[in-house]
Design a protein around this motif. Sequence first.
Motif, short mmCIF file in Angstrom:
data_model
loop_
_atom_site.label_atom_id
_atom_site.label_comp_id
_atom_site.label_asym_id
_atom_site.label_seq_id
_atom_site.Cartn_x
_atom_site.Cartn_y
_atom_site.Cartn_z
N ARG A 49 0.84 -1.20 0.00
CA ARG A 49 0.00 0.00 0.00
C ARG A 49 0.88 1.26 0.00
O ARG A 49 0.61 2.22 -0.73
CB ARG A 49 -0.95 -0.02 1.19
CG ARG A 49 -1.95 -1.16 1.14
CD ARG A 49 -2.77 -1.27 2.41
NE ARG A 49 -3.66 -0.14 2.56
CZ ARG A 49 -4.82 0.01 1.93
NH1 ARG A 49 -5.23 -0.93 1.09
NH2 ARG A 49 -5.58 1.06 2.13
N ASP A 50 1.94 1.22 0.79
CA ASP A 50 2.86 2.36 0.86
C ASP A 50 3.57 2.54 -0.49
O ASP A 50 3.71 3.67 -0.97
CB ASP A 50 3.88 2.13 1.98
CG ASP A 50 4.83 3.30 2.14
OD1 ASP A 50 4.35 4.45 2.27
OD2 ASP A 50 6.06 3.09 2.10
N SER A 53 1.09 4.09 -2.98
CA SER A 53 0.82 5.49 -2.64
C SER A 53 1.99 6.39 -3.02
O SER A 53 1.80 7.49 -3.54
CB SER A 53 0.51 5.62 -1.16
OG SER A 53 -0.69 4.95 -0.85
N ARG A 54 3.22 5.91 -2.74
CA ARG A 54 4.41 6.71 -3.08
C ARG A 54 4.55 6.86 -4.59
O ARG A 54 4.88 7.94 -5.08
CB ARG A 54 5.67 6.08 -2.49
CG ARG A 54 5.88 6.41 -1.03
CD ARG A 54 7.20 5.88 -0.50
NE ARG A 54 7.16 4.43 -0.36
CZ ARG A 54 7.94 3.58 -1.01
NH1 ARG A 54 8.87 4.00 -1.82
NH2 ARG A 54 7.82 2.28 -0.84
N GLY A 57 1.37 9.02 -5.85
CA GLY A 57 1.26 10.35 -5.25
C GLY A 57 2.42 11.27 -5.52
O GLY A 57 2.34 12.47 -5.26
N THR A 81 -6.39 9.99 -9.39
CA THR A 81 -5.69 10.05 -8.11
C THR A 81 -6.69 10.06 -6.96
O THR A 81 -6.53 9.34 -5.98
CB THR A 81 -4.78 11.28 -8.03
OG1 THR A 81 -3.86 11.25 -9.12
CG2 THR A 81 -4.00 11.33 -6.73
N ARG A 85 -7.13 7.14 -4.13
CA ARG A 85 -7.07 7.38 -2.67
C ARG A 85 -8.34 6.90 -1.97
O ARG A 85 -8.28 6.33 -0.89
CB ARG A 85 -6.83 8.86 -2.40
CG ARG A 85 -5.42 9.28 -2.73
CD ARG A 85 -5.16 10.72 -2.37
NE ARG A 85 -3.81 11.09 -2.77
CZ ARG A 85 -3.47 12.26 -3.23
NH1 ARG A 85 -4.37 13.22 -3.35
NH2 ARG A 85 -2.22 12.52 -3.57
N MET A 88 -8.20 3.16 -1.81
CA MET A 88 -7.23 2.71 -0.81
C MET A 88 -7.85 2.77 0.59
O MET A 88 -7.62 1.89 1.41
CB MET A 88 -5.96 3.58 -0.87
CG MET A 88 -5.08 3.29 -2.07
SD MET A 88 -4.35 1.66 -2.07
CE MET A 88 -2.93 1.97 -1.05
N ARG A 89 -8.65 3.81 0.85
CA ARG A 89 -9.33 3.89 2.15
C ARG A 89 -10.35 2.76 2.30
O ARG A 89 -10.47 2.16 3.36
CB ARG A 89 -10.02 5.25 2.31
CG ARG A 89 -9.07 6.36 2.73
CD ARG A 89 -9.82 7.62 3.12
NE ARG A 89 -10.62 8.20 2.04
CZ ARG A 89 -10.15 9.03 1.12
NH1 ARG A 89 -8.89 9.39 1.13
NH2 ARG A 89 -10.94 9.51 0.18
N GLU A 92 -8.62 -0.56 3.06
CA GLU A 92 -7.70 -0.58 4.20
C GLU A 92 -8.10 -1.68 5.19
O GLU A 92 -9.26 -1.79 5.57
CB GLU A 92 -7.70 0.78 4.91
CG GLU A 92 -6.59 0.91 5.89
CD GLU A 92 -6.36 2.36 6.28
OE1 GLU A 92 -5.46 2.59 7.09
OE2 GLU A 92 -7.06 3.26 5.77
#
Length: 194
Positions: A49-50, A53-54, A57, A81, A85, A88-89, A92
């Motif tokens: 996930r990180d 996102s990196r 983003g 984007t 996001r 992703m929420r 989670e």
Amino acid sequence: MNDTTSPLKSDSLGPAWTYHALPSDVSSRPKGRTLRLLAASEAASPQVRDLLSRMIGNTLNQIEKTEWFTSQFLNGTPTLTVTFRQLMRETEPTKSKPLPQETALHSLNVCLNSIFSDSGWKLVRRRISQIERVQKTTRPVISKTQYDKLVLFKDTIGAKSVDAAIDELLSFYKDEHPAFSADREALGELVNHE
């Protein structure tokens, strides 16, 4: 956003990637292993996930690494984007649901297929494989002298890595001590059940 993938069928393997650069004809697909989108366990992994996102983003990535992304994403960045996001929420992990629901995961995979180019997703899969490899490794602590001996042994037998040299030593020991083989199988079963 086109609905180009099917919902998740198996936790161990994500759905097939829909190639951008190729026609939908199966015979024209690249040879070898099919690219896969995220499986539920990968989508729940904090490291994956990180990573996503990196990569998504980072505006600098979008400017300098345009080959990683589709033109649809680069031209309409805010929309995809924001969708990414939000998904992703929704996916989670929580204590009550450690793995994402199939519909949310399916939507996230469709979004990722719209964001990344074929070569960009290959890079993501390679990095996910590296993350999985690191998580599966154990780092024993040995003295510098013993490590130097392992490196010398590795060079002597022409092994590609210290791991391969250790495997060679263990296979030799297994041949000389049959009881070791039974103990090793029991250890393997113990590790697999944890």
